[in-house]
Design a protein around this motif. Structure first.
Motif, PDB file in Angstrom:
ATOM      1  N   ARG A 116      -0.943   0.721  -5.952  1.00 31.91           N
ATOM      2  CA  ARG A 116      -1.317   1.255  -7.265  1.00 31.91           C
ATOM      3  C   ARG A 116      -0.264   2.277  -7.693  1.00 31.91           C
ATOM      4  O   ARG A 116       0.141   3.134  -6.897  1.00 31.91           O
ATOM      5  CB  ARG A 116      -2.687   1.918  -7.187  1.00 31.91           C
ATOM      6  N   TYR A 117       0.179   2.149  -8.945  1.00 30.02           N
ATOM      7  CA  TYR A 117       1.197   3.048  -9.487  1.00 30.02           C
ATOM      8  C   TYR A 117       0.627   3.761 -10.702  1.00 30.02           C
ATOM      9  O   TYR A 117       0.151   3.131 -11.643  1.00 30.02           O
ATOM     10  CB  TYR A 117       2.461   2.265  -9.862  1.00 30.02           C
ATOM     11  N   ARG A 118       0.698   5.073 -10.662  1.00 33.07           N
ATOM     12  CA  ARG A 118       0.045   5.901 -11.672  1.00 33.07           C
ATOM     13  C   ARG A 118       0.583   5.632 -13.077  1.00 33.07           C
ATOM     14  O   ARG A 118      -0.137   5.782 -14.062  1.00 33.07           O
ATOM     15  CB  ARG A 118       0.215   7.383 -11.319  1.00 33.07           C
ATOM     16  N   LYS A 133       9.382   2.869 -16.354  1.00 29.79           N
ATOM     17  CA  LYS A 133       8.447   3.828 -15.774  1.00 29.79           C
ATOM     18  C   LYS A 133       7.738   3.210 -14.575  1.00 29.79           C
ATOM     19  O   LYS A 133       7.248   2.090 -14.651  1.00 29.79           O
ATOM     20  CB  LYS A 133       7.407   4.263 -16.811  1.00 29.79           C
ATOM     21  N   LEU A 134       7.707   3.926 -13.499  1.00 29.91           N
ATOM     22  CA  LEU A 134       6.946   3.530 -12.319  1.00 29.91           C
ATOM     23  C   LEU A 134       6.502   4.813 -11.634  1.00 29.91           C
ATOM     24  O   LEU A 134       7.307   5.521 -11.038  1.00 29.91           O
ATOM     25  CB  LEU A 134       7.779   2.666 -11.374  1.00 29.91           C
ATOM     26  N   PHE A 145       8.231  -1.391  -4.251  1.00 33.40           N
ATOM     27  CA  PHE A 145       8.612  -1.615  -5.653  1.00 33.40           C
ATOM     28  C   PHE A 145       9.471  -0.492  -6.224  1.00 33.40           C
ATOM     29  O   PHE A 145      10.117  -0.678  -7.253  1.00 33.40           O
ATOM     30  CB  PHE A 145       7.330  -1.765  -6.470  1.00 33.40           C
ATOM     31  N   ALA A 146       9.511   0.669  -5.574  1.00 33.73           N
ATOM     32  CA  ALA A 146      10.194   1.825  -6.146  1.00 33.73           C
ATOM     33  C   ALA A 146      11.666   1.550  -6.437  1.00 33.73           C
ATOM     34  O   ALA A 146      12.222   2.044  -7.418  1.00 33.73           O
ATOM     35  CB  ALA A 146      10.055   3.034  -5.215  1.00 33.73           C
ATOM     36  N   ALA A 181      10.515  -6.433  -3.259  1.00 35.96           N
ATOM     37  CA  ALA A 181       9.297  -6.994  -3.856  1.00 35.96           C
ATOM     38  C   ALA A 181       9.720  -8.122  -4.783  1.00 35.96           C
ATOM     39  O   ALA A 181      10.587  -7.950  -5.626  1.00 35.96           O
ATOM     40  CB  ALA A 181       8.538  -5.923  -4.629  1.00 35.96           C
ATOM     41  N   ASN A 182       9.115  -9.278  -4.602  1.00 35.76           N
ATOM     42  CA  ASN A 182       9.473 -10.448  -5.409  1.00 35.76           C
ATOM     43  C   ASN A 182       8.232 -11.324  -5.549  1.00 35.76           C
ATOM     44  O   ASN A 182       8.021 -12.256  -4.785  1.00 35.76           O
ATOM     45  CB  ASN A 182      10.611 -11.230  -4.736  1.00 35.76           C
ATOM     46  N   LEU A 183       7.401 -11.010  -6.532  1.00 32.21           N
ATOM     47  CA  LEU A 183       6.103 -11.673  -6.641  1.00 32.21           C
ATOM     48  C   LEU A 183       6.146 -12.980  -7.412  1.00 32.21           C
ATOM     49  O   LEU A 183       5.137 -13.683  -7.482  1.00 32.21           O
ATOM     50  CB  LEU A 183       5.084 -10.727  -7.283  1.00 32.21           C
TER      51      LEU A 183
END
Length: 221
Positions: A116-118, A133-134, A145-146, A181-183
Motif C-alpha cells: 500500500r502506497y499513501r 508520485k509514490l 516499486f520505489a 516490479a513488473n505486474l
C-alpha cells in the motif's frame, strides 16, 4: 475492447465522480465521469474499507498484456475478466485529487501479500504518463516499486529506457532499466524470468506470480 465501453454497466444509473460514491458493500461495474468524459470502471467496495477503483487485474492469463502504446493508453481487456483500465483514464481520475494505491499479489501456491502506497500519481501523455508520485509504503510483501518513481511509462513500440526494458520484461510498465516490479509481464509459473509477473520482494527473486490487482482511491483528509 476499449475501456470506455459503457454497455451493461447497470449497477448505478448516474455517473459517479469516484468509487467512493458507490454503494458500500456492493462491488461491481459503475460509470465514472471525469471532467467531460464518461467511462466504465470496476469498484471494489469490501476490501480495505471500500471505495477503490481497480486499474489492473490479472488472475488466469486469459488476456495478453504485451501491448502497444495506444492500447496501454486507451485500455484493454474486459471488466468481467483481466484488464488494464488505460493510462489516460487513470490520469483523468487522479488529475485534480490525491489518490493512494494498493497492489495485491498471490503466488501459484495461493500465498497472498499486499503493498500500500499513501500517494500515487502519474503525469499526462505529454509526460509519457510518468510515475510522478509514490508515497510511503506499508504492507506485507515489501517495497519493490520505489525504484520506479519518476520513470516514464514504456511499451515495446515506445520505450523510454536505456536497456529496452519493455521488450526484455515483456510488458508495458514504468520500467527502471529494468524493474524489480513488473505486474504486466507474462502470466507463467516460472522462476528466474524477469519477463514474468514479478515483485522481487515477494519471495526474493524473479518468481512468476499468479495474481495481481492494482487499485486506487481518492484520499479524504
Amino acid at each position: 475492447m476499449m475501456r470506455n465501453e459503457l454497455k451493461n454497466l447497470t449497477n448505478f444509473i448516474l455517473p459517479l465522480s469516484s468509487c467512493r460514491q458507490a454503494p458500500m458493500k456492493l462491488s461491481g461495474k459503475y460509470v465514472i465521469q471525469a471532467e467531460e468524459n464518461k467511462f466504465g470502471v470496476l469498484c471494489e467496495q469490501t476490501s480495505f474499507g471500500g471505495g477503490w477503483t481497480v486499474i489492473q487485474h490479472r488472475f488466469d492469463g486469459s488476456t495478453d498484456f504485451y501491448r502497444n502504446w495506444t492500447e496501454y493508453r486507451n485500455g484493454f481487456g474486459n471488466l468481467d475478466g483481466e484488464f488494464w483500465l488505460g493510462l489516460e483514464y487513470v490520469y483523468q481520475i487522479m488529475k485534480n485529487r490525491p489518490h493512494e494505491l494498493i497492489v495485491e499479489l498471490k503466488d501459484f501456491e495461493g500465498t497472498y501479500k499486499y503493498a500500500r502506497y499513501r500517494e500515487f500519481g502519474i503525469g499526462d501523455e505529454s509526460e509519457a504518463y510518468a510515475l510522478k508520485k509514490l508515497g510511503k509504503y506499508a504492507g506485507t510483501v515489501g517495497d519493490s516499486f520505489a525504484g520506479n518513481k519518476g520513470r516514464k511509462f514504456s511499451t515495446y513500440d515506445r520505450d523510454h529506457t536505456l536497456r529496452k526494458c519493455a521488450v526484455k520484461q515483456h510488458s508495458g510498465w514504468w520500467h527502471d532499466n529494468c524493474s524489480n516490479a513488473n505486474l504486466n509481464g507474462r502470466y507463467e509459473k516460472k522462476d528466474g524470468d524477469m519477463g514474468s509477473i514479478i515483485w522481487i520482494r515477494f519471495k526474493g527473486g524473479n518468481h512468476g506470480l499468479a495474481y495481481s490487482r492494482m487499485m486506487i482511491r481518492e484520499i479524504i483528509e
